[in-house]
Design an enzyme around this catalytic site. Structure first.
Site, short mmCIF file in Angstrom:
data_model
loop_
_atom_site.label_atom_id
_atom_site.label_comp_id
_atom_site.label_asym_id
_atom_site.label_seq_id
_atom_site.Cartn_x
_atom_site.Cartn_y
_atom_site.Cartn_z
N GLY A 46 5.19 23.48 0.43
CA GLY A 46 3.92 23.36 1.14
C GLY A 46 4.08 22.57 2.43
O GLY A 46 4.60 21.46 2.42
N VAL A 71 2.91 15.61 -6.89
CA VAL A 71 3.73 15.35 -5.70
C VAL A 71 2.83 15.06 -4.49
O VAL A 71 3.08 14.11 -3.74
CB VAL A 71 4.67 16.53 -5.43
N CYS A 130 -4.06 23.27 -4.14
CA CYS A 130 -3.27 22.13 -4.59
C CYS A 130 -4.20 21.08 -5.20
O CYS A 130 -5.11 20.59 -4.53
CB CYS A 130 -2.49 21.50 -3.44
N GLY A 217 4.47 25.50 -16.16
CA GLY A 217 5.43 25.77 -17.22
C GLY A 217 4.91 26.76 -18.24
O GLY A 217 3.78 27.25 -18.13
#
Lengths: 303, 259
Positions: A46, A71, A130, A217
């Protein structure tokens, strides 16, 4: 040998396997483990208008069959990307797509305008999903009106393939997908991470510095698959599916649900050569079932 | 340094204390070049664990072509690694990270300080230094004697000094209280690995005594190769950097520790 070529708008992919933003660096991190030029596309980290330090450590928590990250779009800004990263990766041998994020519509537009000038970047993925930034990010992607306003603005400034990455943290993802289509997106990719949380009971504190984070995941795969199936029925533009894909069978499931291409994310952390195995596995699946072209299985789910 | 993803057979795996195992892996071909302080990401043989576990390279035996990992059992992932048996195979990504500076920086009188299982990379470092004709001094700290691991191995490469919090072995107290540190001119560089409070105390001592010092950090990480940006440490020169790629070893002047 079946044909694996597929298209996202006018963007041609040698196969439907891409690597997801934020999980594959700028590609070179994985070059010791696999031939990265074999990928359909690499979606790089990003990128924002200005440098971002991201969130404080700790940023990661492992969960059953998944992980949370916070993050927070750490990157050195679009100018640094243009001057220092682009020259090294532009001839990598596959499509490089830049994931673009921002805190305001103007940020998104300016960053997309800069990327528009780069000859070897055929597409951007607009990140309106995000969950780890205080301003912008997911805030744009959870309402159809705000999604439409940022996508329309970027569309005017960007004339190559525009992919919009959607958030699963919404009541009805098809509504946002339709808003993206109506605002000029060439494709939608989904899902970004699901908002989650982890607690350290012994310390009675959150595990992540930001308290909440984005879950990814294998644990999210059923949700992602359901959303891809719903969105593929709701829009005419091609859908890119992601969320927990770890092997070729997972990838085939997304293609059957209606995705024209897929992205591999968290699985890159567990097996740095997994994306190459997925490409080979899709081809093996097509051959084994007598399909001549990957397009034959896109949306081929029988109900 | 080129990184590899290898399936390595288990040559041996045995508990060497109440909560630490020594895992020895072998390879049919010569093991790749690795520097002390680098680490490996081990795929955990359990469906309940998703991410690899980062583990320091403990030692390398080039004659037998084996690599050892000293693993403290802290959760399900490390427990599953401790249950590996001879004949099993482990998928390993290595070597990762930067390693200690001994390959590029001149060092004559190194002091290697370890706490608990943080001694792990210091055996490999001792081997490498010994190979360069340098005899290092080791200073290890632990809660009590049973937390001081592999002392006989370390003694092959240098003198070993100990501290324990309960006084059950060596001098009582923390590593930074050891009488070895009374003469600050004895050492020209400190290499340290262990719990963060110990590393900060060592860094503080080194700063006050103007001794070069490198510390190996242990942060939670996912990819191990600088892609996911999860394991960051804030640095004075470059802001947040990945411990897995730009570390795990940092000269203390790069860190923004309040010491």
């Amino acid at each position: 040998m079946a044909n694996l070529k597929t298209k996202i708008g006018s963007l041609e992919l040698k196969n439907p396997v891409m690597t997801a933003s934020g999980t594959f660096g700028y590609g070179s991190e994985y070059a010791d483990f696999m031939d990265i030029s074999r990928l359909g596309a690499i979606i790089v980290k990003g990128t924002t208008l200005k440098r971002r330090e991201g969130n404080p450590y700790p940023r990661m928590a492992e969960t059953p069959s998944g992980m949370l990250n916070a993050v927070g779009l750490q990157n050195k800004g679009v100018d640094y990307f243009v001057d220092h990263i682009y020259p090294d990766i532009k001839d990598i041998g596959t499509n490089i797509i830049v994931n673009v994020s921002g805190s305001s519509i103007e940020d998104y537009v300016q960053t997309a305008s800069v990327i528009n000038t780069l000859d070897c970047i055929p597409a951007i993925e607009l990140n309106i999903s995000c969950p780890n930034v205080k301003q912008g990010g997911m805030a744009f992607g959870v309402k159809a009106e705000s999604a439409a306003s940022v996508i329309s603005a970027v569309r005017k400034a960007y004339d190559k393939t525009l992919i919009v990455k959607l958030s699963p943290n919404v009541t009805d993802i098809t509504e946002i997908a339709r808003a993206a289509e109506d605002s000029g997106a060439d494709s939608v990719s989904l899902i970004n991470t699901m908002l989650g949380m982890a607690i350290d009971a012994e310390r009675r504190r959150p595990v992540l510095s930001t308290v909440t984070g984005g879950m990814s995941g294998p644990a999210v795969k059923p949700v992602a698959l359901r959303m891809v199936w719903q969105v593929a029925k709701a829009v005419k533009i091609p859908v890119i599916g992601l969320g927990g894909i770890c092997c070729a069978t997972d990838a085939v499931e997304f293609l059957l649900a209606g995705a024209s291409a897929i992205q591999i994310g968290t699985a890159n952390f567990i097996d740095p050569s997994v994306s190459e195995k997925v490409i080979d596995g899709i081809e093996e699946y097509l051959d084994r079932h007598g399909f001549k072209d990957v397009s034959e299985i896109i949306g081929a789910l029988e109900i | 340094m080129k990184k590899y993803q290898l399936d390595l057979p288990v040559a041996d795996n045995r508990m060497i204390s109440g909560n630490a195992t020594l895992l020895t892996l072998t390879h049919a071909e010569p093991l790749p070049d690795m520097a002390a302080g680098q680490f490996a990401e081990l795929l955990v043989p359990s469906a309940k664990v998703l991410l690899r576990r980062p583990v320091s390279i403990h030692s390398i035996n080039r004659q037998n072509n084996t690599v050892e990992f000293l693993i403290q059992i802290v959760g399900g992932g490390t427990k599953a690694l401790a249950e590996l048996e001879k004949g099993d195979t482990v998928n390993v990504v290595l070597p990762l990270g930067n390693g200690f500076s001994y390959r590029t920086v001149h060092v004559a009188k190194p002091l290697l300080i370890g706490g608990g299982v943080g001694v792990a990379p210091l055996l490999f470092l001792g081997q490498e230094l010994a190979g360069n004709g340098i005899r290092p001094t080791f200073l290890f700290g632990g809660r009590s004697e049973s937390f001081l691991l592999r002392l006989d191995e370390f003694r092959k490469y240098g003198d070993v000094f100990r501290t324990t919090e309960d006084g059950s072995a060596g001098e009582k107290g923390f590593v930074t209280n050891h009488s070895l540190l009374l003469d600050s001119d004895s050492f020209d560089r400190i290499y340290a690995c262990g719990p963060t409070p110990m590393l900060k105390a060592v860094a503080k001592w080194a700063k006050e005594h103007e001794t070069a010092c490198e510390v190996s950090l242990e942060h939670k990480m996912a990819c191990g190769i600088g892609a996911c940006l999860c394991c960051v440490e804030d640095t004075a020169d470059q802001g947040n950097v990945c411990v897995c790629k730009d570390g795990p070893v940092f000269p203390i002047e790069r860190l923004k520790w309040q010491i």
